[in-house]
Design an enzyme around this catalytic site. Structure first.
Site, short mmCIF file in Angstrom:
data_model
loop_
_atom_site.label_atom_id
_atom_site.label_comp_id
_atom_site.label_asym_id
_atom_site.label_seq_id
_atom_site.Cartn_x
_atom_site.Cartn_y
_atom_site.Cartn_z
N ASP A 19 0.81 -1.22 0.00
CA ASP A 19 0.00 0.00 0.00
C ASP A 19 0.84 1.27 0.00
O ASP A 19 0.46 2.29 0.57
CB ASP A 19 -0.97 0.01 1.20
N LYS A 50 2.27 2.07 -5.21
CA LYS A 50 2.97 1.58 -6.41
C LYS A 50 2.10 1.69 -7.65
O LYS A 50 2.59 1.95 -8.74
CB LYS A 50 3.38 0.10 -6.23
N GLY A 55 -4.24 -4.45 -4.24
CA GLY A 55 -5.26 -3.46 -4.57
C GLY A 55 -4.54 -2.21 -5.01
O GLY A 55 -4.06 -1.46 -4.18
#
Ligand code: IMP
Length: 428
Positions: free
Chosen positions: A13, A16, A40
């Site tokens: 998280d 990226k 995600g």
């Protein structure tokens, strides 16, 4: 070398997806090398956020070929749903999506198995994303898995799938007391999905090697972060793949000699989802402020992320492990409101002060951070696009990170929009 690895330096998280998406317009190919739909990656498309779980973050950029390499584990149903979701947003993946025939599949019993195992772990649960990643990777290593290319020979696939699923049902029902999967229904579901994936199946290592040899720009997009690496992370509170740059070669079929720069992405503070030690975690008012200003809610599971201060002991470890020379610092703007900003520079473990990241989970759990307090800037950085437009203390914060981490800061991201970036150097 014209290939670039984008790797997370924390527990995932780090942002990226946004960075990969921004760089994709200068690239011929974007390749995922590990992980699966546990990721995600949020990118902004026409000003609206779009979350990719499996599709590489270059998929919204016309003409960029996006590859799911042999190291990725693919839930066929999730992938088809994601292709349809992005189509609904006006992105036709068409011939731009290439799925390696050797990538393994997450099958329905993997998710049931994972849920049962997490339940059985009780207080020692890992806090997985429940996407079936661990059991799929375990089956692959145990040579009991299924490559996605096998769907192309469906009758052969069906025979082995039915036999394996029968064994898995024994495990689910007898050991875990869970419900068995409906093998006939699942077989038919896979039969219906197969033709939707077939046009995308390819021998991708050959294509990626050729693109690099031809001088095209290629981006390897990491998922999760270095501290979740199965070999080098905070085991057992890790994911089941080599998230670090070490995973690129095995996960893509590209030799190490063809891998160019490894660029690290670090959030200006740190977050973690799931269980496991997190020395700089801050749970009080400051943690709530980071969570709220940073929108720190898991994009895959919707879980609130644990928040804490930048940990340069861990960052230095990630820099050394991945061979990172340059970093991109994200979400700098989240710190805009703070009067002072603590940054961990060492750990106290028992009566020792250490500046290296402990390899043992017990030591990490016992570590309390030694903080340096840096002055905040209490000015918005959101509109800054050049070094000169950054508040003096924000620049000083980045310079201090460089010194402590042992890598240059090549850019800082100051907002969700694709262009909300201050670049200090050309990246690709
Ligand atoms: P798994 O990858 O679902 O097996 O989960 C293992 C650990 O990695 C859990 O702590 C998850 O919360 C964490 N994790 C997996 N994927 C991500 C990600 O993309 N971002 C952050 N944490 C992740």
């Amino acid at each position: 070398m014209n290939s670039l690895v984008i790797v997370g330096t924390q527990w995932g998280d780090e942002g990226k997806g946004k960075i990969t998406n921004a760089l994709s317009s200068c690239a011929e190919m974007v390749i995922r090398y590990q992980g699966g739909a546990n990721a995600g990656h949020t990118v902004s498309v026409s000003g609206e956020p779009l979350v990719f779980h499996l599709l590489p973050s270059g998929i919204s950029v016309p003409g960029v070929r996006c590859v799911l390499g042999p190291g990725v584990v693919i839930d066929p149903e999730s992938l088809v749903a994601e292709i349809e979701m992005v189509r609904g947003r006006g992105i036709d993946v068409g011939a731009n999506l290439l799925i390696d025939v050797g990538a393994h599949m997450v099958l329905p019993y993997h998710k049931t198995q994972e849920a049962a195992e997490e339940h059985a772990r009780g207080g020692a649960a890992i806090g997985t994303t429940r996407r079936g990643i661990g059991p799929t990777c375990a089956d692959r290593v145990a040579r009991d898995g299924f490559a996605i290319g096998e769907l192309a020979r469906f009758d052969d696939f069906r025979e082995r799938f039915v036999a394996t699923a029968e064994r898995k049902n024994e495990l689910l029902t007898r050991l875990h007391g869970a419900d068995p999967i409906d093998i006939d229904a699942e077989t038919e579901r896979l039969r219906a999905l197969a033709p939707k994936l077939a046009p995308h199946l390819e021998d991708t290592p050959r294509l990626v090697r050729r693109a690099i040899a031809d001088g095209r720009n290629v981006i390897f997009e990491g998922a999760q972060g270095t501290l979740l690496d199965i070999s080098h992370g905070t085991y057992p509170y890790v994911t089941s793949s080599n998230t670090s740059a070490a995973g690129v070669s095995a996960g893509t079929g590209v030799p190490p000699s063809m891998i160019g720069e490894v660029m690290g992405v670090a959030k200006a503070y740190v977050t973690r989802v799931g269980e496991g030690p997190f020395p700089t975690e801050t749970t009080g008012e400051a943690g709530a402020l980071l969570r709220e200003r940073g929108g720190e809610i898991g994009s895959t599971t919707g879980r609130p992320r644990r928040c804490g201060w930048l940990d340069t002991v861990a960052l230095r470890y990630a820099v050394e492990l991945n061979g990172i020379r340059r970093l991109i610092v994200t979400k700098l703007d989240v710190l805009d409101a703070l009067e002072t900003i603590p940054v961990a520079v060492a750990y106290e473990i028992g009566d020792r002060t250490v500046d290296r990241f402990p390899r043992s989970i017990e030591e990490l759990a016992a570590a309390s951070p030694v903080y340096e307090e840096l002055p905040g800037w209490q000015t918005s950085t959101r509109e800054a696009r050049t070094e000169a437009q950054l508040p003096k203390n924000a620049l000083a914060y980045l310079r201090r990170i460089e010194k402590l981490a042992g890598a240059e800061v090549a850019a800082a991201s100051v907002g969700a929009a694709a262009h909300a970036v201050v670049e200090f150097a050309e990246i690709l």
